[in-house]
Design an enzyme around this catalytic site. Structure first.
Site, mmCIF file in Angstrom:
data_model
loop_
_atom_site.group_PDB
_atom_site.id
_atom_site.type_symbol
_atom_site.label_atom_id
_atom_site.label_comp_id
_atom_site.label_asym_id
_atom_site.label_seq_id
_atom_site.Cartn_x
_atom_site.Cartn_y
_atom_site.Cartn_z
ATOM 1 N N ARG A 1 -32.324 -2.520 28.786
ATOM 2 C CA ARG A 1 -32.631 -3.366 29.937
ATOM 3 C C ARG A 1 -31.695 -3.075 31.105
ATOM 4 O O ARG A 1 -31.656 -3.844 32.050
ATOM 5 C CB ARG A 1 -32.547 -4.841 29.534
ATOM 6 C CG ARG A 1 -31.151 -5.273 29.178
ATOM 7 C CD ARG A 1 -31.027 -6.674 28.636
ATOM 8 N NE ARG A 1 -31.936 -7.625 29.206
ATOM 9 C CZ ARG A 1 -32.065 -8.875 28.772
ATOM 10 N NH1 ARG A 1 -31.327 -9.301 27.777
ATOM 11 N NH2 ARG A 1 -32.908 -9.709 29.330
ATOM 12 N N GLY B 1 -38.659 -13.181 25.656
ATOM 13 C CA GLY B 1 -37.502 -13.369 26.554
ATOM 14 C C GLY B 1 -37.259 -14.867 26.576
ATOM 15 O O GLY B 1 -38.215 -15.635 26.465
ATOM 16 N N ASP B 2 -36.021 -15.302 26.712
ATOM 17 C CA ASP B 2 -35.757 -16.727 26.465
ATOM 18 C C ASP B 2 -36.538 -17.672 27.377
ATOM 19 O O ASP B 2 -37.251 -18.565 26.914
ATOM 20 C CB ASP B 2 -34.246 -17.029 26.452
ATOM 21 C CG ASP B 2 -33.552 -16.855 27.788
ATOM 22 O OD1 ASP B 2 -34.087 -16.139 28.670
ATOM 23 O OD2 ASP B 2 -32.469 -17.443 27.961
ATOM 24 N N GLY C 1 -27.425 -33.456 19.388
ATOM 25 C CA GLY C 1 -26.662 -34.505 20.071
ATOM 26 C C GLY C 1 -27.215 -34.707 21.475
ATOM 27 O O GLY C 1 -27.805 -33.796 22.065
ATOM 28 N N ASP D 1 -35.456 -21.709 22.274
ATOM 29 C CA ASP D 1 -36.403 -21.659 23.408
ATOM 30 C C ASP D 1 -37.569 -22.626 23.191
ATOM 31 O O ASP D 1 -38.013 -23.321 24.117
ATOM 32 C CB ASP D 1 -36.966 -20.240 23.587
ATOM 33 C CG ASP D 1 -35.881 -19.191 23.635
ATOM 34 O OD1 ASP D 1 -34.759 -19.538 24.050
ATOM 35 O OD2 ASP D 1 -36.143 -18.035 23.246
ATOM 36 N N TYR E 1 -36.762 -4.401 24.063
ATOM 37 C CA TYR E 1 -35.824 -4.512 22.947
ATOM 38 C C TYR E 1 -36.528 -4.277 21.626
ATOM 39 O O TYR E 1 -37.730 -4.508 21.499
ATOM 40 C CB TYR E 1 -35.030 -5.823 22.976
ATOM 41 C CG TYR E 1 -35.769 -7.087 22.607
ATOM 42 C CD1 TYR E 1 -36.534 -7.772 23.532
ATOM 43 C CD2 TYR E 1 -35.644 -7.625 21.321
ATOM 44 C CE1 TYR E 1 -37.175 -8.956 23.202
ATOM 45 C CE2 TYR E 1 -36.272 -8.811 20.981
ATOM 46 C CZ TYR E 1 -37.044 -9.470 21.923
ATOM 47 O OH TYR E 1 -37.668 -10.641 21.589
ATOM 48 N N ASN F 1 -27.760 -20.209 26.791
ATOM 49 C CA ASN F 1 -28.019 -19.003 25.990
ATOM 50 C C ASN F 1 -27.040 -17.875 26.341
ATOM 51 O O ASN F 1 -27.064 -17.370 27.456
ATOM 52 C CB ASN F 1 -29.451 -18.536 26.308
ATOM 53 C CG ASN F 1 -30.206 -18.252 25.048
ATOM 54 O OD1 ASN F 1 -29.603 -17.984 24.013
ATOM 55 N ND2 ASN F 1 -31.529 -18.327 25.139
ATOM 56 N N TYR F 2 -26.242 -17.464 25.363
ATOM 57 C CA TYR F 2 -25.138 -16.539 25.661
ATOM 58 C C TYR F 2 -25.299 -15.222 24.907
ATOM 59 O O TYR F 2 -25.446 -15.217 23.683
ATOM 60 C CB TYR F 2 -23.822 -17.213 25.244
ATOM 61 C CG TYR F 2 -22.581 -16.373 25.441
ATOM 62 C CD1 TYR F 2 -22.255 -15.866 26.692
ATOM 63 C CD2 TYR F 2 -21.720 -16.103 24.374
ATOM 64 C CE1 TYR F 2 -21.101 -15.099 26.870
ATOM 65 C CE2 TYR F 2 -20.564 -15.357 24.544
ATOM 66 C CZ TYR F 2 -20.274 -14.861 25.794
ATOM 67 O OH TYR F 2 -19.129 -14.111 25.973
ATOM 68 N N ARG F 3 -25.316 -14.114 25.646
ATOM 69 C CA ARG F 3 -25.287 -12.779 25.041
ATOM 70 C C ARG F 3 -24.051 -12.090 25.602
ATOM 71 O O ARG F 3 -24.044 -11.619 26.754
ATOM 72 C CB ARG F 3 -26.529 -11.955 25.413
ATOM 73 C CG ARG F 3 -27.846 -12.513 24.954
ATOM 74 C CD ARG F 3 -28.067 -12.353 23.448
ATOM 75 N NE ARG F 3 -29.346 -12.947 23.064
ATOM 76 C CZ ARG F 3 -29.542 -14.231 22.814
ATOM 77 N NH1 ARG F 3 -28.543 -15.089 22.897
ATOM 78 N NH2 ARG F 3 -30.726 -14.680 22.471
#
Ligand code: ADP
Length: 300
Positions: free
Chosen positions: A92, A18-19, A225, A251, A76, A156-158
């Protein structure tokens, strides 16, 4: 979450990942002297119990790892096809972690305020909460910040975990604007901004108006950056010749960066520790590499 991964012989192997969890595990490995607590909610099912035991085994503090009576650990599954493409299936919907805001009492928030220097969370943390809990969670974090706790956030994008892209953008911008340190991935932010691609420099310009003291821009193998005090710095990434699995690249990068920061290292060393760990992690399958494969960080 419990991760199930099918290896090349078709055998399913189970691990935990998990992140934020991955960042916690790697941060503890790099910085044994730092107390690292994993704050979330598990169930009381077998996998949840094993997850708690795993945390204890890797010396993560579980004083804020709550357990829900009836919900269980999120799952998962990862399968890799013949072309090496990975497919994820998530289970989940009713994970215990989705209730984490309801599990935390005023006394817990008070203890967090008194006993921690930093809180790290991500856009995935926000995405799994109900709209009402999300608002409460951010309010608690903003109070912690006023009390002197520093906040670190990863974008973090899901997409599938959000009700809409607009909602993700609103909450992610709110989190960025209320953080001391932000890790923004160009791929994540392109998704959130609904544009085909964005470079680290363009992203720095886009986020410049938000008040983040330390903004770290992750652009895969392209560059890293940094936007600090209005100055934009760029760092080259040495591409890994054989990438095995990019799971947890970001992560582990965050963990390397945080470990160096907590160790009092300057900006360039923070990026160096981050890149070094991430480059190693992507040469192994799974989120958490064997402890024996951890690179050694030499303080400057
Ligand atoms: P995220 O997974 O958070 O979107 P990135 O994909 O940018 O983050 O990867 C995080 C870090 O992993 C990068 O900043 C870089 O240091 C490292 N990394 C990713 N891909 C490679 C690669 N092919 N070679 C070397 N390092 C890489």
């Amino acid at each position: 979450m419990a991760e199930f991964r099918q290896n090349s012989s078709g055998v399913w192997q189970q691990a935990f990942a998990g992140d934020v969890f991955n960042t916690a595990v790697y941060l503890k490995r790099l910085s044994a002297e730092t107390g690292v607590a994993f704050a979330s909610t598990t169930g009381k099912d077998m996998l949840s119990q094993q997850l708690r035991q795993y945390c204890e085994r890797v010396s993560l503090d579980i004083r804020w790892l709550k357990s829900h009576e009836s919900r269980s650990c999120g799952l998962y599954f990862i399968q890799t096809d013949e072309q090496g493409e990975r497919q994820f299936s998530y289970y989940r919907e009713r994970s215990a972690a989705r209730t984490l805001v309801q599990q935390f009492t005023a006394a817990d928030w008070c203890a967090i305020s008194e006993q921690t220097d930093w809180v790290f969370y991500s856009a995935i943390t926000l995405s799994i909460l109900s709209a009402e809990d999300r608002k409460r969670f951010i309010e608690h974090l903003m109070r912690l910040r006023r009390q002197g706790v520093k906040l670190a956030f990863d974008t973090n994008y899901r997409a599938s975990l959000w009700e809409s892209c607009d909602s993700a953008r609103t909450w992610v911008y709110c989190a960025i604007d209320n953080s001391d340190l932000v890790f923004a991935g160009t791929e994540d932010m392109a998704g959130i901004l609904n544009c085909p691609a964005i470079t680290a420099k363009q992203l720095a310009n886009e986020l410049a108006e938000l008040s983040v003291p330390e903004l770290v821009l992750k652009a895969g193998k392209e560059e890293v950056g940094l936007l600090v005090d209005g100055d934009y710095l760029t760092f080259a990434v040495e591409p890994v010749s054989k990438v095995v699995d990019t799971t947890a690249a970001g992560d582990s990068f965050n963990a390397g960066y945080l470990a160096a920061l907590l160790n009092g290292q300057p900006l360039s060393e923070r990026v160096q520790w981050a890149k070094t760990l991430a480059a190693q992690v992507i040469q192994y399958p799974g989120a958490i590499i064997p402890e024996s494969a951890m690179p050694t960080m030499v303080p400057n």
